[in-house]
Write an enzyme that holds these catalytic residues in place. Structure first.
Site, PDB file in Angstrom:
ATOM      1  N   HIS A   1      -0.569  16.766   6.029  1.00  0.00           N
ATOM      2  CA  HIS A   1       0.544  17.713   5.939  1.00  0.00           C
ATOM      3  C   HIS A   1       1.790  17.151   6.617  1.00  0.00           C
ATOM      4  CE1 HIS A   1      -1.720  21.187   4.304  1.00  0.00           C
ATOM      5  NE2 HIS A   1      -2.728  20.455   4.748  1.00  0.00           N
TER       6      HIS A   1
ATOM      7  N   ASP B   1      10.219  15.776   8.862  1.00  0.00           N
ATOM      8  CA  ASP B   1       9.310  16.866   8.491  1.00  0.00           C
ATOM      9  C   ASP B   1       8.479  16.410   7.294  1.00  0.00           C
ATOM     10  OD1 ASP B   1       8.238  19.442   8.567  1.00  0.00           O
ATOM     11  OD2 ASP B   1      10.205  20.398   8.675  1.00  0.00           O
TER      12      ASP B   1
HETATM   13  P1  ADQ Z   1       5.113  23.331   9.878  1.00  0.00           P
HETATM   14  O1  ADQ Z   1       5.628  22.246  10.747  1.00  0.00           O
HETATM   15  O2  ADQ Z   1       4.574  24.508  10.565  1.00  0.00           O
HETATM   16  O3  ADQ Z   1       4.021  22.793   8.838  1.00  0.00           O
HETATM   17  P2  ADQ Z   1       6.779  24.487   7.645  1.00  0.00           P
HETATM   18  O4  ADQ Z   1       6.420  23.765   6.405  1.00  0.00           O
HETATM   19  O5  ADQ Z   1       8.225  24.798   7.704  1.00  0.00           O
HETATM   20  O6  ADQ Z   1       6.421  23.707   8.970  1.00  0.00           O
HETATM   21  O7  ADQ Z   1       5.955  25.817   7.684  1.00  0.00           O
HETATM   22  C1  ADQ Z   1       6.250  26.805   8.593  1.00  0.00           C
HETATM   23  C2  ADQ Z   1       5.677  28.122   8.091  1.00  0.00           C
HETATM   24  O8  ADQ Z   1       5.752  29.012   9.171  1.00  0.00           O
HETATM   25  C3  ADQ Z   1       6.477  28.688   6.942  1.00  0.00           C
HETATM   26  O9  ADQ Z   1       5.604  29.218   5.980  1.00  0.00           O
HETATM   27  C4  ADQ Z   1       7.319  29.784   7.596  1.00  0.00           C
HETATM   28  O10 ADQ Z   1       7.502  30.921   6.790  1.00  0.00           O
HETATM   29  C5  ADQ Z   1       6.513  30.150   8.801  1.00  0.00           C
HETATM   30  N1  ADQ Z   1       7.403  30.528   9.903  1.00  0.00           N
HETATM   31  C6  ADQ Z   1       8.360  29.792  10.477  1.00  0.00           C
HETATM   32  N2  ADQ Z   1       8.979  30.493  11.460  1.00  0.00           N
HETATM   33  C7  ADQ Z   1       8.394  31.684  11.476  1.00  0.00           C
HETATM   34  C8  ADQ Z   1       8.565  32.865  12.266  1.00  0.00           C
HETATM   35  N3  ADQ Z   1       9.468  32.957  13.252  1.00  0.00           N
HETATM   36  N4  ADQ Z   1       7.757  33.903  12.019  1.00  0.00           N
HETATM   37  C9  ADQ Z   1       6.822  33.842  11.049  1.00  0.00           C
HETATM   38  N5  ADQ Z   1       6.615  32.781  10.278  1.00  0.00           N
HETATM   39  C10 ADQ Z   1       7.387  31.717  10.492  1.00  0.00           C
HETATM   40  C11 ADQ Z   1       3.368  21.528   8.567  1.00  0.00           C
HETATM   41  C12 ADQ Z   1       4.312  20.338   8.353  1.00  0.00           C
HETATM   42  C13 ADQ Z   1       5.319  20.679   7.267  1.00  0.00           C
HETATM   43  C14 ADQ Z   1       4.579  21.064   5.978  1.00  0.00           C
HETATM   44  C15 ADQ Z   1       3.517  22.119   6.254  1.00  0.00           C
HETATM   45  C16 ADQ Z   1       2.630  22.375   5.031  1.00  0.00           C
HETATM   46  O11 ADQ Z   1       4.985  20.002   9.559  1.00  0.00           O
HETATM   47  O12 ADQ Z   1       6.182  19.587   7.015  1.00  0.00           O
HETATM   48  O13 ADQ Z   1       5.501  21.581   5.024  1.00  0.00           O
HETATM   49  O14 ADQ Z   1       2.680  21.728   7.326  1.00  0.00           O
HETATM   50  O15 ADQ Z   1       2.047  21.206   4.573  1.00  0.00           O
END
Ligand code: ADQ
Length: 456
Positions: A162, A358
């Site tokens: 991921h 990311d």
């Molecule tokens: P993350 O680093 O966690 O994931 P991201 O892909 O942006 O990053 O996912 C975050 C998730 O958390 C999103 O679904 C978002 O809606 C949720 N989120 C963020 N802030 C929030 C808040 N304050 N309250 C509730 N929900 C919140 C890792 C990798 C990424 C990759 C994903 C999936 O770092 O690059 O996209 O895995 O593979």
């Protein structure tokens, strides 16, 4: 018939965390597209999910949840410190994200990482039915494939990263680089978010192991249907209107939503906003910013430092640029429920997704998917995997403060007609590749690759 309909053998998923969290009313499904995409596949194939419950020093018996068998892996509190906070999040996470922070290299952390990976592999070896597919997820479990392969030659073995996979010159810093490369190379397929990550892994394997692994890029996505449904709901629209009123009916709402992680570039983004207010390029009579940051990995020092830096900046920005009753920046250090998050997406006129690095970034995809009105501008870092697909965003290098300022200004000033054109195209891109399609593509490639390997 889809590729997944063709899967007749059970699927076993292994990830650091189980797809459930304990709440007052018992177990509930963890939020997120990954869980929603994989649970139906597990249910249909009579599969199992292996992972940690999230609580240290708890030994849980296996149980069924929503028609799927869950197999908990127990972790002691010292393993949480050494395997999870230590090796996974203080060695691998920074190194795999461009070494944005120094990694710790600690033999005790490595030993715990090996021991926990061994526990996962042993459990998988015991519970996986003959000929099943085992799909291992992410950087916490890189040694599992080889450990499992030693015991079970019959399984079809896939791994998905991921997060990014770093270039060779960074990976080579790892004292345990050969063990990790060999751990992964035992797979039939290793999948990545971007083709550059796959190419990095191939180079590492050629250099360290003298072999070429089977790899592919499978950019992950979101549950488009679910998010569109939430966005279309009347309650969400009403909530979004209420937020705009509470923010003082500004002309432009700038929005950031991230885990509070130094890779997400939150402090760089706030500094760019601060400098735009300081030289009056942006005006708080017209604009307001909302930054939501989810608490995460609070036991790791780099995260404590990042939080302090952000909170210092929030104080400075509001102290200098706020007006009574009208802060220039609203900051929430909270995790929000999905309906609130979607209402915020609908309120944000300019969405700032500016990570320094990311793997993919799902917030970017969620934002465009929920803009059913085809309005809003996405400012997106070139260093997010999502930039490969979301080329109609305002793409920016977040390491360059001037570029970041220019990108914010061009998003704020963008003409309504251009906003609409771009947003329509962005939404089409995400609609054309949701998380269900992602899982299907990975599994189709994995099952195809396995029969190929056997034939050879
Ligand atoms: P993350 O680093 O966690 O994931 P991201 O892909 O942006 O990053 O996912 C975050 C998730 O958390 C999103 O679904 C978002 O809606 C949720 N989120 C963020 N802030 C929030 C808040 N304050 N309250 C509730 N929900 C919140 C890792 C990798 C990424 C990759 C994903 C999936 O770092 O690059 O996209 O895995 O593979």
């Amino acid at each position: 018939m889809s590729a997944v309909d063709n899967i007749e053998v059970p699927l076993v998923v292994a990830a650091n965390r189980l797809p459930v969290m304990r709440s007052q009313s018992g177990w509930t499904a963890s939020p997120g597209g990954l869980v929603r995409a994989l649970m139906p596949l597990l249910r249909e194939t009579g599969g199992t999910w292996v992972g940690w419950s999230g609580e240290a020093d708890h030994d849980e018996e296996p149980f069924d949840y929503d028609g799927v068998r869950l197999e908990p892996i127990a972790l002691s509190s010292s393993e949480v410190q050494n395997y999870y906070e230590g090796f996974s999040n203080d060695t691998l996470w920074p190194l795999y994200h461009d070494a944005l922070r120094d990694s710790t290299y600690n033999f005790l952390h490595w030993e715990a990482y090996e021991a926990v990976n061994r526990r996962f592999a042993d459990t998988l070896a015991d519970i996986t039915p003959e000929g099943a597919i085992v799909w291992v997820h992410d950087y916490h479990l890189q040694l599992v494939p080889r450990m499992l392969r030693e015991k079970r030659q019959d399984v079809q073995l896939g791994f998905f990263f991921h997060i990014p996979f770093p270039p060779t010159e960074l990976f080579m810093r790892l004292p345990w680089r050969t063990e990790i490369a060999a751990g992964l190379a035992a797979c039939d397929l290793v999948g990545f978010q971007r083709s550059i990550n796959a190419a990095n892994f191939v180079s590492v394997c050629e250099e360290l192991l003298g072999e070429r692994p089977h790899v592919g890029s499978f950019p992950i996505s979101i549950d488009v249907a679910e998010l569109e449904a939430v966005a279309a709901g009347r309650a969400t629209r009403q909530l979004s209107n209420r937020y705009r009123t509470r923010l003082g009916e500004p002309e432009v709402v700038l929005l950031g939503v991230d885990r509070l992680d130094y890779t997400k570039g939150i402090s760089q983004r706030l500094r760019a906003y601060q400098s735009l207010l300081a030289d009056a390029t942006l005006d708080t009579e017209r604009c307001v910013m909302v930054q939501v940051a989810t608490p995460t990995r609070e036991g790791v020092e780099h995260y404590q430092n990042e939080r302090h830096e952000i909170e210092q900046l929030v104080g400075e920005i509001n102290g200098v640029h706020g007006r009574l009753g009208y802060p220039a920046l609203h900051y929430l250090y909270q995790s929000l429920p999905l309906d609130v998050l979607v209402a915020l997406y609908r309120t944000g006129d300019v969405m700032l997704v500016t990570p320094l690095r990311d793997g993919m970034n799902l917030v970017a995809k969620e934002y465009v998917t929920t803009r059913l009105d085809n309005d809003g501008v996405l400012v997106l870092s070139e260093f997010a995997g999502a930039a490969d697909e979301l080329t109609d965003a305002v793409l920016v290098n977040p390491h360059d403060e001037k570029a970041l300022r220019d990108a914010i200004v061009s998003a704020v000033e963008m003409h309504r007609y251009e906003r609409r054109e771009r947003m329509q195209r962005l939404r089409e891109v995400v609609r054309g590749s949701d998380v269900q399609g992602w899982a299907e593509r990975f599994l189709a490639d994995l099952t195809g690759s396995h029969s190929l390997d056997v034939d050879e």
